[in-house]
Design a protein around this motif. Structure first.
Motif, PDB file in Angstrom:
ATOM      1  N   TYR A 180      11.507  39.684 -60.477  1.00 39.19           N
ATOM      2  CA  TYR A 180      11.375  39.288 -61.875  1.00 39.19           C
ATOM      3  C   TYR A 180      11.338  37.777 -62.019  1.00 39.19           C
ATOM      4  CZ  TYR A 180      12.170  38.665 -66.815  1.00 39.19           C
ATOM      5  OH  TYR A 180      12.036  38.268 -68.121  1.00 39.19           O
ATOM      6  N   ARG A 181      12.149  37.080 -61.240  1.00 43.00           N
ATOM      7  CA  ARG A 181      12.139  35.609 -61.311  1.00 43.00           C
ATOM      8  C   ARG A 181      10.804  35.050 -60.828  1.00 43.00           C
ATOM      9  NH1 ARG A 181      17.789  36.425 -60.181  1.00 43.00           N
ATOM     10  NH2 ARG A 181      17.409  36.496 -57.924  1.00 43.00           N
ATOM     11  N   ARG A 182      10.213  35.665 -59.811  1.00 43.65           N
ATOM     12  CA  ARG A 182       8.885  35.236 -59.359  1.00 43.65           C
ATOM     13  C   ARG A 182       7.836  35.495 -60.436  1.00 43.65           C
ATOM     14  NH1 ARG A 182       7.443  34.114 -54.244  1.00 43.65           N
ATOM     15  NH2 ARG A 182       5.440  35.178 -54.487  1.00 43.65           N
ATOM     16  N   LEU A 183       7.917  36.655 -61.046  1.00 47.21           N
ATOM     17  CA  LEU A 183       6.990  36.985 -62.135  1.00 47.21           C
ATOM     18  C   LEU A 183       7.127  35.984 -63.276  1.00 47.21           C
ATOM     19  CD1 LEU A 183       5.025  39.062 -63.507  1.00 47.21           C
ATOM     20  CD2 LEU A 183       7.084  40.147 -64.438  1.00 47.21           C
ATOM     21  N   SER A 184       8.342  35.702 -63.672  1.00 46.29           N
ATOM     22  CA  SER A 184       8.590  34.765 -64.773  1.00 46.29           C
ATOM     23  C   SER A 184       8.100  33.361 -64.441  1.00 46.29           C
ATOM     24  CB  SER A 184      10.082  34.738 -65.109  1.00 46.29           C
ATOM     25  OG  SER A 184      10.517  36.014 -65.553  1.00 46.29           O
ATOM     26  N   ALA A 185       8.284  32.956 -63.174  1.00 43.32           N
ATOM     27  CA  ALA A 185       7.808  31.627 -62.765  1.00 43.32           C
ATOM     28  C   ALA A 185       6.294  31.537 -62.887  1.00 43.32           C
ATOM     29  CB  ALA A 185       8.245  31.344 -61.331  1.00 43.32           C
ATOM     30  N   TYR A 186       5.588  32.593 -62.480  1.00 45.17           N
ATOM     31  CA  TYR A 186       4.125  32.599 -62.588  1.00 45.17           C
ATOM     32  C   TYR A 186       3.702  32.523 -64.057  1.00 45.17           C
ATOM     33  CZ  TYR A 186      -0.741  33.886 -61.852  1.00 45.17           C
ATOM     34  OH  TYR A 186      -2.111  33.888 -61.836  1.00 45.17           O
ATOM     35  N   THR A 194       5.464  31.478 -66.678  1.00 50.25           N
ATOM     36  CA  THR A 194       5.861  30.203 -67.282  1.00 50.25           C
ATOM     37  C   THR A 194       4.885  29.089 -66.922  1.00 50.25           C
ATOM     38  OG1 THR A 194       8.199  30.833 -67.236  1.00 50.25           O
ATOM     39  CG2 THR A 194       7.698  28.484 -67.412  1.00 50.25           C
ATOM     40  N   ALA A 195       4.400  29.095 -65.680  1.00 45.01           N
ATOM     41  CA  ALA A 195       3.469  28.060 -65.232  1.00 45.01           C
ATOM     42  C   ALA A 195       2.133  28.134 -65.960  1.00 45.01           C
ATOM     43  CB  ALA A 195       3.248  28.166 -63.730  1.00 45.01           C
ATOM     44  N   SER A 196       1.849  29.251 -66.613  1.00 47.29           N
ATOM     45  CA  SER A 196       0.600  29.396 -67.352  1.00 47.29           C
ATOM     46  C   SER A 196       0.642  28.702 -68.704  1.00 47.29           C
ATOM     47  CB  SER A 196       0.274  30.883 -67.550  1.00 47.29           C
ATOM     48  OG  SER A 196       0.055  31.521 -66.308  1.00 47.29           O
ATOM     49  N   PHE A 197       1.833  28.397 -69.202  1.00 49.74           N
ATOM     50  CA  PHE A 197       1.963  27.645 -70.448  1.00 49.74           C
ATOM     51  C   PHE A 197       1.722  26.160 -70.167  1.00 49.74           C
ATOM     52  CE2 PHE A 197       4.238  31.476 -71.425  1.00 49.74           C
ATOM     53  CZ  PHE A 197       4.176  31.639 -72.796  1.00 49.74           C
ATOM     54  N   ARG A 198       0.888  25.515 -70.971  1.00 48.13           N
ATOM     55  CA  ARG A 198       0.622  24.097 -70.782  1.00 48.13           C
ATOM     56  C   ARG A 198       1.819  23.285 -71.238  1.00 48.13           C
ATOM     57  NH1 ARG A 198      -4.448  21.775 -73.810  1.00 48.13           N
ATOM     58  NH2 ARG A 198      -5.375  23.540 -72.672  1.00 48.13           N
ATOM     59  N   ALA A 199       2.300  22.422 -70.388  1.00 45.46           N
ATOM     60  CA  ALA A 199       3.446  21.582 -70.732  1.00 45.46           C
ATOM     61  C   ALA A 199       3.118  20.713 -71.943  1.00 45.46           C
ATOM     62  CB  ALA A 199       3.825  20.706 -69.537  1.00 45.46           C
ATOM     63  N   ALA A 234       2.703  34.339 -81.809  1.00 43.11           N
ATOM     64  CA  ALA A 234       2.168  32.979 -81.822  1.00 43.11           C
ATOM     65  C   ALA A 234       1.314  32.778 -80.581  1.00 43.11           C
ATOM     66  CB  ALA A 234       3.290  31.952 -81.865  1.00 43.11           C
ATOM     67  N   PHE A 235       0.416  31.802 -80.646  1.00 45.82           N
ATOM     68  CA  PHE A 235      -0.399  31.400 -79.504  1.00 45.82           C
ATOM     69  C   PHE A 235       0.058  30.023 -79.022  1.00 45.82           C
ATOM     70  CE2 PHE A 235      -3.275  34.390 -81.636  1.00 45.82           C
ATOM     71  CZ  PHE A 235      -3.713  35.144 -80.556  1.00 45.82           C
ATOM     72  N   TYR A 236      -0.100  29.794 -77.719  1.00 44.29           N
ATOM     73  CA  TYR A 236       0.289  28.519 -77.117  1.00 44.29           C
ATOM     74  C   TYR A 236      -0.834  28.037 -76.196  1.00 44.29           C
ATOM     75  CZ  TYR A 236       4.963  29.981 -78.596  1.00 44.29           C
ATOM     76  OH  TYR A 236       6.043  30.386 -79.341  1.00 44.29           O
ATOM     77  N   ASP A 237      -1.040  26.735 -76.144  1.00 49.63           N
ATOM     78  CA  ASP A 237      -2.009  26.193 -75.192  1.00 49.63           C
ATOM     79  C   ASP A 237      -1.629  26.613 -73.772  1.00 49.63           C
ATOM     80  OD1 ASP A 237      -3.684  24.853 -76.976  1.00 49.63           O
ATOM     81  OD2 ASP A 237      -2.442  23.045 -76.962  1.00 49.63           O
ATOM     82  N   ALA A 238      -2.654  26.937 -72.982  1.00 48.20           N
ATOM     83  CA  ALA A 238      -2.399  27.458 -71.640  1.00 48.20           C
ATOM     84  C   ALA A 238      -3.128  26.659 -70.573  1.00 48.20           C
ATOM     85  CB  ALA A 238      -2.838  28.925 -71.566  1.00 48.20           C
ATOM     86  N   ASN A 239      -2.714  26.863 -69.351  1.00 48.61           N
ATOM     87  CA  ASN A 239      -3.414  26.339 -68.183  1.00 48.61           C
ATOM     88  C   ASN A 239      -4.369  27.399 -67.658  1.00 48.61           C
ATOM     89  OD1 ASN A 239      -1.895  23.859 -68.044  1.00 48.61           O
ATOM     90  ND2 ASN A 239      -0.175  25.067 -67.266  1.00 48.61           N
ATOM     91  N   GLY A 240      -5.367  26.960 -66.905  1.00 47.54           N
ATOM     92  CA  GLY A 240      -6.268  27.903 -66.255  1.00 47.54           C
ATOM     93  C   GLY A 240      -7.631  27.977 -66.900  1.00 47.54           C
ATOM     94  N   ARG A 241      -8.593  28.460 -66.118  1.00 47.93           N
ATOM     95  CA  ARG A 241      -9.980  28.593 -66.567  1.00 47.93           C
ATOM     96  C   ARG A 241     -10.363  30.066 -66.660  1.00 47.93           C
ATOM     97  NH1 ARG A 241     -15.328  28.794 -64.553  1.00 47.93           N
ATOM     98  NH2 ARG A 241     -16.778  27.477 -65.730  1.00 47.93           N
ATOM     99  N   TYR A 242     -10.799  30.473 -67.819  1.00 50.60           N
ATOM    100  CA  TYR A 242     -11.219  31.856 -68.047  1.00 50.60           C
ATOM    101  C   TYR A 242     -12.678  32.020 -67.633  1.00 50.60           C
ATOM    102  CZ  TYR A 242     -11.807  36.324 -70.500  1.00 50.60           C
ATOM    103  OH  TYR A 242     -12.042  37.639 -70.799  1.00 50.60           O
ATOM    104  N   SER A 243     -12.996  33.165 -67.025  1.00 52.98           N
ATOM    105  CA  SER A 243     -14.381  33.491 -66.685  1.00 52.98           C
ATOM    106  C   SER A 243     -14.484  34.991 -66.471  1.00 52.98           C
ATOM    107  CB  SER A 243     -14.818  32.755 -65.408  1.00 52.98           C
ATOM    108  OG  SER A 243     -14.152  33.293 -64.276  1.00 52.98           O
TER     109      SER A 243
END
Length: 214
Positions: A145-151, A153-158, A171-180
């Motif tokens: 679960y901690r590994r899942l949460s870390a992954y 959490t890292a998707s949220f843009r700081a 709510a929506f939050y700015d994210a990291n990553g490229r969608y395709s």
């Protein structure tokens, strides 16, 4: 006319090949040795037919999501009283314009499929779900679960912005990553579960390629 027919056939062939490849990729198991523990953290995978997301407790195994999914980000902070969050990742326009299949537009799909860095996290504050066809329960170890949460959490843009959701509870939050077309919202769900060590498809671009594993 012949040129139009050739283009139509090429497009159909491309779409069909993508669908077949996605189904094959989703049927190949990763983390084959994974077995759900008898006791652990209960999470859920859910689907609305277009998007999949992962439902997690707000506080479990040393992880506290309340610092990321804040009550103040909701149009009605009372919904923050729910003890679970449904979290997903996706392309901004696709997310905002296609909450269900009825809202899907070809131009939106085509634009997202070709690639976009305009991505969002979608967070719903929800009560403990019950397992049903569109919601599947999974038990993971605290470490998984901690590994899942870390992954996740890292998707949220700081220091990213947040935006109003579909209703008073999300709510929506700015994210990291490229969608395709290769890395869809459903691929993100599969990637997160795979990173945690859960058995899931090697590539999960469609809702069915995620949900069929649970």
């Amino acid at each position: 006319m012949r040129w139009i027919l050739w283009c139509a056939a090429a497009v159909f062939g491309l779409v069909a090949s993508y669908a077949v490849a996605g189904l094959i990729g989703g049927s190949i198991a990763s983390n084959r040795a994974w077995r759900a523990p008898a006791e652990g953290v209960h999470i859920f995978v859910e689907s609305n037919g277009v998007h999949t997301g992962i439902v997690v407790p707000k506080i479990a195994a040393g992880v506290d999501w309340r610092t990321i999914a804040r009550a103040a980000d909701l149009s009605d902070p009372r919904y923050a009283g729910y003890d679970h969050l449904s979290i997903g990742w996706g392309e901004k326009t696709f997310y905002l314009e296609t909450p269900t299949w009825a809202d899907v537009k070809l131009r939106t799909v085509a634009a997202a499929a070709t690639g976009s860095t305009r991505t969002l996290m979608h967070v719903d504050h929800v009560p403990l779900p019950s397992a049903r066809d569109d919601v599947r329960e999974i038990v993971v170890t605290p470490q998984q679960y901690r590994r899942l949460s870390a992954y996740m959490t890292a998707s949220f843009r700081a220091n990213g912005a947040h935006y109003a959701g579909y209703g008073p509870y999300d709510a929506f939050y700015d994210a990291n990553g490229r969608y395709s077309a290769i890395h869809t919202c459903n691929s993100w769900t599969g990637d997160a579960l795979r990173y945690a060590g859960v058995r899931v498809g090697a590539w999960t671009p469609f809702p069915v390629t995620v949900m069929t594993w649970f």
